[in-house]
Design a protein around this motif. Sequence first.
Motif, PDB file in Angstrom:
ATOM      1  N   PRO A 168      48.304 -30.347  33.590  1.00  0.00           N
ATOM      2  CA  PRO A 168      48.468 -31.487  32.672  1.00  0.00           C
ATOM      3  C   PRO A 168      47.303 -31.612  31.700  1.00  0.00           C
ATOM      4  O   PRO A 168      46.667 -32.671  31.586  1.00  0.00           O
ATOM      5  CB  PRO A 168      48.572 -32.683  33.625  1.00  0.00           C
ATOM      6  CG  PRO A 168      47.776 -32.278  34.823  1.00  0.00           C
ATOM      7  CD  PRO A 168      47.895 -30.773  34.942  1.00  0.00           C
ATOM      8  N   GLU A 171      47.540 -34.193  28.790  1.00  0.00           N
ATOM      9  CA  GLU A 171      47.407 -35.552  29.319  1.00  0.00           C
ATOM     10  C   GLU A 171      45.963 -35.834  29.752  1.00  0.00           C
ATOM     11  O   GLU A 171      45.442 -36.924  29.513  1.00  0.00           O
ATOM     12  CB  GLU A 171      48.353 -35.738  30.497  1.00  0.00           C
ATOM     13  CG  GLU A 171      48.293 -37.134  31.070  1.00  0.00           C
ATOM     14  CD  GLU A 171      49.498 -37.469  31.933  1.00  0.00           C
ATOM     15  OE1 GLU A 171      49.931 -36.620  32.720  1.00  0.00           O
ATOM     16  OE2 GLU A 171      49.993 -38.609  31.812  1.00  0.00           O
ATOM     17  N   MET A 172      45.310 -34.856  30.360  1.00  0.00           N
ATOM     18  CA  MET A 172      43.906 -35.054  30.744  1.00  0.00           C
ATOM     19  C   MET A 172      43.054 -35.320  29.508  1.00  0.00           C
ATOM     20  O   MET A 172      42.196 -36.206  29.512  1.00  0.00           O
ATOM     21  CB  MET A 172      43.379 -33.836  31.516  1.00  0.00           C
ATOM     22  CG  MET A 172      43.818 -33.819  32.956  1.00  0.00           C
ATOM     23  SD  MET A 172      42.787 -32.692  33.956  1.00  0.00           S
ATOM     24  CE  MET A 172      43.686 -31.197  33.755  1.00  0.00           C
ATOM     25  N   VAL A 175      43.717 -39.019  28.438  1.00  0.00           N
ATOM     26  CA  VAL A 175      43.193 -40.097  29.281  1.00  0.00           C
ATOM     27  C   VAL A 175      41.656 -40.089  29.306  1.00  0.00           C
ATOM     28  O   VAL A 175      41.035 -41.151  29.313  1.00  0.00           O
ATOM     29  CB  VAL A 175      43.780 -40.118  30.717  1.00  0.00           C
ATOM     30  CG1 VAL A 175      45.291 -40.304  30.690  1.00  0.00           C
ATOM     31  CG2 VAL A 175      43.394 -38.915  31.530  1.00  0.00           C
ATOM     32  N   PHE A 176      41.053 -38.893  29.284  1.00  0.00           N
ATOM     33  CA  PHE A 176      39.588 -38.871  29.231  1.00  0.00           C
ATOM     34  C   PHE A 176      39.092 -39.390  27.877  1.00  0.00           C
ATOM     35  O   PHE A 176      38.110 -40.129  27.808  1.00  0.00           O
ATOM     36  CB  PHE A 176      39.041 -37.461  29.479  1.00  0.00           C
ATOM     37  CG  PHE A 176      39.251 -36.961  30.889  1.00  0.00           C
ATOM     38  CD1 PHE A 176      39.154 -37.820  31.974  1.00  0.00           C
ATOM     39  CD2 PHE A 176      39.539 -35.626  31.135  1.00  0.00           C
ATOM     40  CE1 PHE A 176      39.357 -37.365  33.269  1.00  0.00           C
ATOM     41  CE2 PHE A 176      39.742 -35.159  32.427  1.00  0.00           C
ATOM     42  CZ  PHE A 176      39.651 -36.028  33.493  1.00  0.00           C
ATOM     43  N   HIS A 179      40.196 -43.377  27.914  1.00  0.00           N
ATOM     44  CA  HIS A 179      39.951 -44.335  28.993  1.00  0.00           C
ATOM     45  C   HIS A 179      38.721 -44.040  29.842  1.00  0.00           C
ATOM     46  O   HIS A 179      38.404 -44.823  30.733  1.00  0.00           O
ATOM     47  CB  HIS A 179      41.182 -44.409  29.897  1.00  0.00           C
ATOM     48  CG  HIS A 179      42.429 -44.828  29.185  1.00  0.00           C
ATOM     49  ND1 HIS A 179      42.602 -46.103  28.691  1.00  0.00           N
ATOM     50  CD2 HIS A 179      43.548 -44.139  28.848  1.00  0.00           C
ATOM     51  CE1 HIS A 179      43.781 -46.186  28.093  1.00  0.00           C
ATOM     52  NE2 HIS A 179      44.371 -45.007  28.166  1.00  0.00           N
ATOM     53  N   SER A 180      38.053 -42.911  29.645  1.00  0.00           N
ATOM     54  CA  SER A 180      36.863 -42.619  30.454  1.00  0.00           C
ATOM     55  C   SER A 180      35.610 -42.913  29.639  1.00  0.00           C
ATOM     56  O   SER A 180      35.682 -43.280  28.466  1.00  0.00           O
ATOM     57  CB  SER A 180      36.866 -41.156  30.900  1.00  0.00           C
ATOM     58  OG  SER A 180      36.342 -40.318  29.882  1.00  0.00           O
ATOM     59  N   ILE A 181      34.466 -42.698  30.251  1.00  0.00           N
ATOM     60  CA  ILE A 181      33.189 -42.903  29.551  1.00  0.00           C
ATOM     61  C   ILE A 181      33.100 -41.994  28.323  1.00  0.00           C
ATOM     62  O   ILE A 181      32.355 -42.300  27.373  1.00  0.00           O
ATOM     63  CB  ILE A 181      32.005 -42.652  30.510  1.00  0.00           C
ATOM     64  CG1 ILE A 181      30.712 -43.213  29.909  1.00  0.00           C
ATOM     65  CG2 ILE A 181      31.855 -41.188  30.838  1.00  0.00           C
ATOM     66  CD1 ILE A 181      29.544 -43.181  30.862  1.00  0.00           C
TER      67      ILE A 181
END
Lengths: 310, 310
Positions: A168, A171-172, A175-176, A179-181
């Motif tokens: 994925p 998608e990774m 989202v990183f 939504h991540s730092i």
Amino acid sequence: MSPKPTIAAVDWGTTRMRVWLLDATGAVVDERRSDEGLLTAQHKGFAPVLDGHLASMGAPADLPAIVCGMAGARQGWIEAPYVEVPASLGDILGAAVPVPGAGRDVRIVPGLAQRKEGAPDVMRGEETQLAGVAAEVGSGSHLVCMPGTHCKWVGVDDGTVAGFGTWPTGEMFSVFAQHSILRHSLGEKPAPVAPDNAVFRDWCNEALSDGDIGARLFGIRAAGLLSGLGQADAAAALSGLLIGAEIASATRRFGKRETPVVLVGSGPLGALYAEALTLGGLAVRIADADKAVLSGLVAAARRNGMLAEG
Amino acid sequence: MSPKPTIAAVDWGTTRMRVWLLDATGAVVDERRSDEGLLTAQHKGFAPVLDGHLASMGAPADLPAIVCGMAGARQGWIEAPYVEVPASLGDILGAAVPVPGAGRDVRIVPGLAQRKEGAPDVMRGEETQLAGVAAEVGSGSHLVCMPGTHCKWVGVDDGTVAGFGTWPTGEMFSVFAQHSILRHSLGEKPAPVAPDNAVFRDWCNEALSDGDIGARLFGIRAAGLLSGLGQADAAAALSGLLIGAEIASATRRFGKRETPVVLVGSGPLGALYAEALTLGGLAVRIADADKAVLSGLVAAARRNGMLAEG
């Protein structure tokens, strides 16, 4: 006026659909794209959505349709049960499931399931694209890479799907990035990444060496703090890291073949994969994704007796 | 009434702070926790927040304070520049930076930076906890694992930080659970995972074998579709996969030591890591995280002449 169509071919995904009208030889006489994917059709109804598009293309109300993609999922029009691999692509296409009460002859190509211990996986829609690709590359042992939100890698041996896996990667990245730092590193709208970006190549090469994502993700943030890695290069680093790790992982699982990796995808994402595969020492053969899905749908129509053999 | 304090020790993170009042021997005479982390203090001001807590604990207005954590970041109270590794923990603690105009003697312990090619990394706050842990485990070569949102692994040789790495395992769990296709598999509120859950162990064992995350993530979704993996077990699978992959990756980078892995963390997350490390064939020694950071702050106060040697 366009020639009279013999059948409609429909690629019906989660968020989009694509409709082609084909003549008796399988040649395209008309086509259209729409945003009425599964998510819309679940509300409006699958038959009304399809009928609406075909009517506005001037197709007769009894025109048959061959369909692939999420329309055959459990939450779709009707469930076209998964065919288990290993399976021949001919058998997969031939297992298209009729939709009762559709008002016309509609059949949906099944998806694929892999129940192997330790590697459960499914695909739906890509099997039809894959059939088109396999027809193009011919017999022999091929490793096919289909980039996207959920990138599929498939081992095809003489027209039989031996096994497959899903990475994925798209998608990774999303989202990183969102939504991540790393959203602080990449900024609100990550820049498009060019395949000749040196940062993309460096991070890709590192990841190709061992396929390790977890050890390196935070390094993108740290490189921003320590050496001023900018937003565009941070996006290039994340892209290189994830694509490089995917290629390392997939080639570890499937082994390398004597034939080039068949890369299904043109456009910017395809170019990044082509560069990454080359960095990984792999020969690449490009196949056109749109052409492949249409060619697979034509083959499915023929297999199910909806269109004469070409 | 509590004995008169000699110094305040403050662990000031992004979202939380913790304050201890210590007597001249370094023993705790009072403590409190607060949600006024960096994000709040950036608005209210660091001095007013600290003054408020100390005043309400009955501490004198000129009580000195030793501080670690994000208060020393660039966007914090003042920047306490990173110390580069390799560096001895004594030197790191001794490099605490005074805050001018704080109205009392406040010093902030610096974070650590690693500029090594291919492994840029930073930490801030964990270095103090690490000093406490290192004092507890003594000399020799140790691999320290500090689980959390951004899990840190640190190689400590005879009190010197040789190198470290960050695995954003907690953050990956959150973003995949909340924002990826796996949210359908795990449900809205993922269930807590127990270390004796067989699914946790299975997925952890698989990931321990090669550290591969990308090849397996989508398998959690597929296992739901193909074999009815439920929501609680999907959360266990994701947790086992990410923690197992982290341990495989970190031990590959740092090598295994003759000493047990020092696991800083009790509670449910610590129990999952202890189980996963054991599955990976590693001996484990547990260190208490709260005790470690306090012990590190006491050592920092002594190193900076703010407290007499114990």
